[in-house]
Design a protein around this motif. Structure first.
Motif, PDB file in Angstrom:
ATOM      1  N   LEU A  14       0.841  -1.174   0.000  1.00  0.00           N
ATOM      2  CA  LEU A  14       0.000   0.000   0.000  1.00  0.00           C
ATOM      3  C   LEU A  14       0.883   1.232   0.000  1.00  0.00           C
ATOM      4  O   LEU A  14       1.718   1.405   0.880  1.00  0.00           O
ATOM      5  CB  LEU A  14      -0.877  -0.031   1.257  1.00  0.00           C
ATOM      6  CG  LEU A  14      -1.877   1.080   1.445  1.00  0.00           C
ATOM      7  CD1 LEU A  14      -2.890   1.077   0.298  1.00  0.00           C
ATOM      8  CD2 LEU A  14      -2.607   0.881   2.761  1.00  0.00           C
ATOM      9  N   THR A  16       0.717   5.143   0.350  1.00  0.00           N
ATOM     10  CA  THR A  16      -0.189   6.194   0.792  1.00  0.00           C
ATOM     11  C   THR A  16       0.508   7.544   0.734  1.00  0.00           C
ATOM     12  O   THR A  16       1.726   7.638   0.899  1.00  0.00           O
ATOM     13  CB  THR A  16      -0.686   5.949   2.228  1.00  0.00           C
ATOM     14  OG1 THR A  16       0.443   5.799   3.097  1.00  0.00           O
ATOM     15  CG2 THR A  16      -1.538   4.702   2.314  1.00  0.00           C
ATOM     16  N   LYS A  18       0.025  11.369   2.465  1.00  0.00           N
ATOM     17  CA  LYS A  18      -0.682  12.185   3.454  1.00  0.00           C
ATOM     18  C   LYS A  18      -0.110  13.590   3.434  1.00  0.00           C
ATOM     19  O   LYS A  18       1.110  13.739   3.349  1.00  0.00           O
ATOM     20  CB  LYS A  18      -0.534  11.569   4.846  1.00  0.00           C
ATOM     21  CG  LYS A  18      -1.288  10.262   4.977  1.00  0.00           C
ATOM     22  CD  LYS A  18      -1.226   9.722   6.374  1.00  0.00           C
ATOM     23  CE  LYS A  18      -2.001   8.418   6.445  1.00  0.00           C
ATOM     24  NZ  LYS A  18      -1.984   7.833   7.770  1.00  0.00           N
ATOM     25  N   GLN A  21      -3.245  13.430  -2.230  1.00  0.00           N
ATOM     26  CA  GLN A  21      -2.478  13.335  -3.469  1.00  0.00           C
ATOM     27  C   GLN A  21      -2.336  14.693  -4.150  1.00  0.00           C
ATOM     28  O   GLN A  21      -1.413  14.900  -4.912  1.00  0.00           O
ATOM     29  CB  GLN A  21      -3.149  12.353  -4.435  1.00  0.00           C
ATOM     30  CG  GLN A  21      -2.908  10.906  -4.063  1.00  0.00           C
ATOM     31  CD  GLN A  21      -3.496   9.967  -5.086  1.00  0.00           C
ATOM     32  OE1 GLN A  21      -4.406   9.229  -4.773  1.00  0.00           O
ATOM     33  NE2 GLN A  21      -3.007   9.989  -6.304  1.00  0.00           N
ATOM     34  N   ARG A  32       4.259   6.849   2.017  1.00  0.00           N
ATOM     35  CA  ARG A  32       4.662   5.699   2.830  1.00  0.00           C
ATOM     36  C   ARG A  32       4.354   4.412   2.084  1.00  0.00           C
ATOM     37  O   ARG A  32       3.290   4.256   1.494  1.00  0.00           O
ATOM     38  CB  ARG A  32       3.942   5.719   4.174  1.00  0.00           C
ATOM     39  CG  ARG A  32       4.324   4.547   5.065  1.00  0.00           C
ATOM     40  CD  ARG A  32       3.625   4.626   6.417  1.00  0.00           C
ATOM     41  NE  ARG A  32       3.865   3.432   7.189  1.00  0.00           N
ATOM     42  CZ  ARG A  32       4.876   3.257   8.018  1.00  0.00           C
ATOM     43  NH1 ARG A  32       5.754   4.229   8.189  1.00  0.00           N
ATOM     44  NH2 ARG A  32       5.020   2.137   8.684  1.00  0.00           N
ATOM     45  N   CYS A  33       5.296   3.478   2.162  1.00  0.00           N
ATOM     46  CA  CYS A  33       5.156   2.175   1.534  1.00  0.00           C
ATOM     47  C   CYS A  33       4.973   1.120   2.628  1.00  0.00           C
ATOM     48  O   CYS A  33       5.860   0.918   3.458  1.00  0.00           O
ATOM     49  CB  CYS A  33       6.415   1.876   0.723  1.00  0.00           C
ATOM     50  SG  CYS A  33       6.307   0.397  -0.288  1.00  0.00           S
ATOM     51  N   GLU A  61       9.548   5.712   4.192  1.00  0.00           N
ATOM     52  CA  GLU A  61       8.769   6.923   3.990  1.00  0.00           C
ATOM     53  C   GLU A  61       9.582   7.985   3.263  1.00  0.00           C
ATOM     54  O   GLU A  61      10.780   8.115   3.496  1.00  0.00           O
ATOM     55  CB  GLU A  61       8.311   7.513   5.327  1.00  0.00           C
ATOM     56  CG  GLU A  61       7.239   6.737   6.012  1.00  0.00           C
ATOM     57  CD  GLU A  61       6.700   7.457   7.240  1.00  0.00           C
ATOM     58  OE1 GLU A  61       5.660   7.014   7.744  1.00  0.00           O
ATOM     59  OE2 GLU A  61       7.300   8.457   7.696  1.00  0.00           O
ATOM     60  N   SER A  91       4.283  -1.576  -5.772  1.00  0.00           N
ATOM     61  CA  SER A  91       3.000  -0.890  -5.766  1.00  0.00           C
ATOM     62  C   SER A  91       2.648  -0.415  -7.165  1.00  0.00           C
ATOM     63  O   SER A  91       3.492  -0.352  -8.055  1.00  0.00           O
ATOM     64  CB  SER A  91       3.067   0.333  -4.845  1.00  0.00           C
ATOM     65  OG  SER A  91       3.889   1.332  -5.420  1.00  0.00           O
TER      66      SER A  91
END
Length: 111
Positions: A14, A16, A18, A21, A32-33, A61, A91
């Motif tokens: 995942l 993400t 923050k 986007q 973050r992975c 990150e 990803s």
């Protein structure tokens, strides 16, 4: 974009961003992975950015503070298990969009 890695298992992690986007220049943005795998497994991370050659970063990150238009683009992360099977996970690409400064959107009025 092109990269030189081979992904054996894709989209099991995942990526993400923050707070979002689409952000404004000057904000703090963290990508973050997170790899969905067995607990206790150690991973070596690699980040790739569209139009970049090679690995962009090897941290779990990425933080841009302050973020600029230069940081905008498509990012993907890739992880290799550091012990055991050395399985790889990657990803899908996520796009970070950066617009002009946030405070230019406000109009101040006095009543």
């Amino acid at each position: 974009f092109t990269s030189s890695f081979i992904c054996l298992v894709c989209t099991l992690n995942l990526l993400t961003i923050k707070p979002a986007q689409h952000v404004f220049r000057g904000e703090t943005v963290t990508l973050r992975c997170d790899i969905n795998a067995e607990r206790g497994t150690s991973w070596q991370y690699s980040w790739y950015k569209e139009d970049s050659t090679g690995v962009f970063s090897e941290l779990q990150e990425l933080t841009f503070s302050p973020v600029t238009e230069f940081d905008a683009g498509k990012y993907s992360c890739y992880g290799v298990e550091t012990d055991g099977s050395h399985r790889s996970h990657c990803s899908e690409e996520v796009t970070l969009t950066v617009s002009g400064e946030f405070d230019h959107l406000f109009t101040y009025t006095h009543v």
